[in-house]
Design a protein around this motif. Sequence first.
Motif, PDB file in Angstrom:
ATOM      1  N   ILE A 193      42.940 -65.818  23.723  1.00 20.21           N
ATOM      2  CA  ILE A 193      42.432 -65.019  24.692  1.00 20.21           C
ATOM      3  C   ILE A 193      41.568 -65.773  25.773  1.00 20.21           C
ATOM      4  O   ILE A 193      40.503 -66.069  25.351  1.00 20.21           O
ATOM      5  N   ALA A 194      41.935 -65.934  27.063  1.00 20.60           N
ATOM      6  CA  ALA A 194      41.208 -66.518  27.851  1.00 20.60           C
ATOM      7  C   ALA A 194      40.356 -65.610  28.780  1.00 20.60           C
ATOM      8  O   ALA A 194      39.222 -65.960  29.322  1.00 20.60           O
ATOM      9  N   GLN A 195      40.416 -64.460  28.811  1.00 20.18           N
ATOM     10  CA  GLN A 195      39.582 -63.267  29.733  1.00 20.18           C
ATOM     11  C   GLN A 195      40.222 -61.819  28.987  1.00 20.18           C
ATOM     12  O   GLN A 195      41.221 -61.726  28.726  1.00 20.18           O
ATOM     13  N   VAL A 196      39.077 -61.241  29.064  1.00 18.43           N
ATOM     14  CA  VAL A 196      39.143 -59.835  28.652  1.00 18.43           C
ATOM     15  C   VAL A 196      38.210 -58.916  29.135  1.00 18.43           C
ATOM     16  O   VAL A 196      37.040 -59.179  29.337  1.00 18.43           O
ATOM     17  N   ASN A 197      38.822 -57.952  29.614  1.00 19.52           N
ATOM     18  CA  ASN A 197      37.863 -56.751  30.527  1.00 19.52           C
ATOM     19  C   ASN A 197      38.301 -55.585  29.547  1.00 19.52           C
ATOM     20  O   ASN A 197      39.344 -55.125  29.641  1.00 19.52           O
ATOM     21  N   ILE A 198      37.052 -54.786  29.393  1.00 22.21           N
ATOM     22  CA  ILE A 198      37.288 -53.674  28.554  1.00 22.21           C
ATOM     23  C   ILE A 198      36.553 -52.504  29.093  1.00 22.21           C
ATOM     24  O   ILE A 198      35.194 -52.844  29.373  1.00 22.21           O
ATOM     25  N   ALA A 199      37.066 -51.379  29.475  1.00 23.59           N
ATOM     26  CA  ALA A 199      36.156 -50.330  29.950  1.00 23.59           C
ATOM     27  C   ALA A 199      36.255 -49.108  29.132  1.00 23.59           C
ATOM     28  O   ALA A 199      37.520 -48.850  28.706  1.00 23.59           O
ATOM     29  N   LEU A 200      35.422 -48.317  28.911  1.00 18.14           N
ATOM     30  CA  LEU A 200      35.760 -46.864  28.155  1.00 18.14           C
ATOM     31  C   LEU A 200      35.178 -45.707  28.853  1.00 18.14           C
ATOM     32  O   LEU A 200      34.325 -45.648  29.684  1.00 18.14           O
ATOM     33  N   GLY A 201      36.153 -44.810  28.719  1.00 17.79           N
ATOM     34  CA  GLY A 201      35.857 -43.573  29.410  1.00 17.79           C
ATOM     35  C   GLY A 201      35.655 -42.266  28.268  1.00 17.79           C
ATOM     36  O   GLY A 201      35.934 -42.357  27.285  1.00 17.79           O
ATOM     37  N   GLY A 202      35.116 -41.308  28.831  1.00 21.40           N
ATOM     38  CA  GLY A 202      34.989 -40.209  27.684  1.00 21.40           C
ATOM     39  C   GLY A 202      33.698 -40.225  26.907  1.00 21.40           C
ATOM     40  O   GLY A 202      33.503 -39.355  26.142  1.00 21.40           O
TER      41      GLY A 202
ATOM     42  N   GLY B 256      38.581 -67.031  23.327  1.00 25.05           N
ATOM     43  CA  GLY B 256      39.210 -68.202  22.603  1.00 25.05           C
ATOM     44  C   GLY B 256      39.667 -67.801  21.234  1.00 25.05           C
ATOM     45  O   GLY B 256      40.326 -68.586  20.452  1.00 25.05           O
ATOM     46  N   CYS B 257      39.894 -66.247  21.072  1.00 25.06           N
ATOM     47  CA  CYS B 257      40.361 -66.149  19.714  1.00 25.06           C
ATOM     48  C   CYS B 257      42.049 -65.572  19.979  1.00 25.06           C
ATOM     49  O   CYS B 257      42.311 -65.286  21.124  1.00 25.06           O
ATOM     50  N   ARG B 258      42.766 -65.650  18.702  1.00 23.98           N
ATOM     51  CA  ARG B 258      43.905 -65.024  18.942  1.00 23.98           C
ATOM     52  C   ARG B 258      43.851 -63.586  18.818  1.00 23.98           C
ATOM     53  O   ARG B 258      42.873 -62.856  18.349  1.00 23.98           O
ATOM     54  N   PRO B 259      44.851 -63.097  19.464  1.00 21.55           N
ATOM     55  CA  PRO B 259      45.008 -61.359  19.632  1.00 21.55           C
ATOM     56  C   PRO B 259      45.331 -60.907  18.389  1.00 21.55           C
ATOM     57  O   PRO B 259      46.390 -60.197  18.131  1.00 21.55           O
ATOM     58  N   GLU B 260      44.314 -60.587  17.314  1.00 23.73           N
ATOM     59  CA  GLU B 260      44.591 -60.321  16.062  1.00 23.73           C
ATOM     60  C   GLU B 260      43.486 -59.088  15.764  1.00 23.73           C
ATOM     61  O   GLU B 260      42.341 -59.005  16.474  1.00 23.73           O
ATOM     62  N   ALA B 261      43.992 -58.305  14.927  1.00 21.17           N
ATOM     63  CA  ALA B 261      43.225 -57.184  14.597  1.00 21.17           C
ATOM     64  C   ALA B 261      41.712 -57.434  14.115  1.00 21.17           C
ATOM     65  O   ALA B 261      40.785 -56.587  14.433  1.00 21.17           O
TER      66      ALA B 261
END
Length: 328
Positions: free
Chosen positions: A254-263, A280-285
């Motif tokens: 992961i080079a960039q991540v944007n997260i927005a929450l609603g509700g 820098g992480c693998r996309p893992e649980a």
Amino acid sequence: MTPFAYSRPAGIDEAVALAGPHSRFIAGGTNLVDLMKEEVERPERLIDINALPLREIRDTDAGGLSVGALVDNASLAAHPQVTARYPLISRAILAGASPQLRNMASTGGNLLQRTRCHYFYDRAVPCNKREPGSGCPARDGLNRQHAILGASEHCVAVHPSDLCVALAALNALVHVRGPQAHRCLTFEQFHRLPGSRPQEDNILAADELVLGIELPGEGFPQHCAYLKVRDRASYAFALVSVAVGLLLDGDGRIAQVNIALGGVAHKPWRDAEAEDLLLGCRPEATHFQRCADHLLRGARPLRDNAFKIELARRSIVRALHMAAGGAQ
């Protein structure tokens, strides 16, 4: 409905000159007219802005996309540039309201939606957002739909928009015009948390007009997701919604991540510290779960909505998996 004057200006300068604390701009009217019928909003003048030149969708010099305030939600969701470059917006819009409302609701109006809290709409009960200082019955009343993040003792309402959650995740800019100057606001700046002034949903002055939004060049077309969890499959507000945009490097990290929450809050909820945990992480649980825990670390549930914490945690993890996998 309280009597009001009506104006239909032909230009932006004229519209701004007519504006003030006792007037309201109206475009589609899908929220304002409801509020007027319930006498929650009682403007002395309506300023109809539908004749203004604010319906254009065009490329910007910075490589992004400019969307006029009067572009209706249906047209925005279906626009080829949006579906190709910013599919997160299309998915968020199509998850909200109904086809009839999307045909009328404007982009600018979506940003200015008032809360759908039932106490706010009911003039028979107190509400600090409607009448500052009167109290917030939602804190001890029916509060299943209400906020778990960013609330205050004065207000626990949530922002109702789906589009705004996507725009927050995309780092959109909001262009506004007042009598003195043009302002460009980040989406993070635009909406307010309630604090001690819950009647103020955003930082606009009474005589400022939203001209449109500006989308950045990066729209996460390959790896994005909009997940909306609600009580029924359509025409319902989110209990929790999650907008995610991801960029993966050549090694799949992961080079960039944007997260927005609603509700979950009075405005679309972002947390840069939580997002940085994934860089820098693998996309893992495991990494997704750690991010979700950090995003929700400040949650303060009420009597009826503690379930939202676990619901939001699972929704964040699921949306991140969907985005990483390129789910459509």
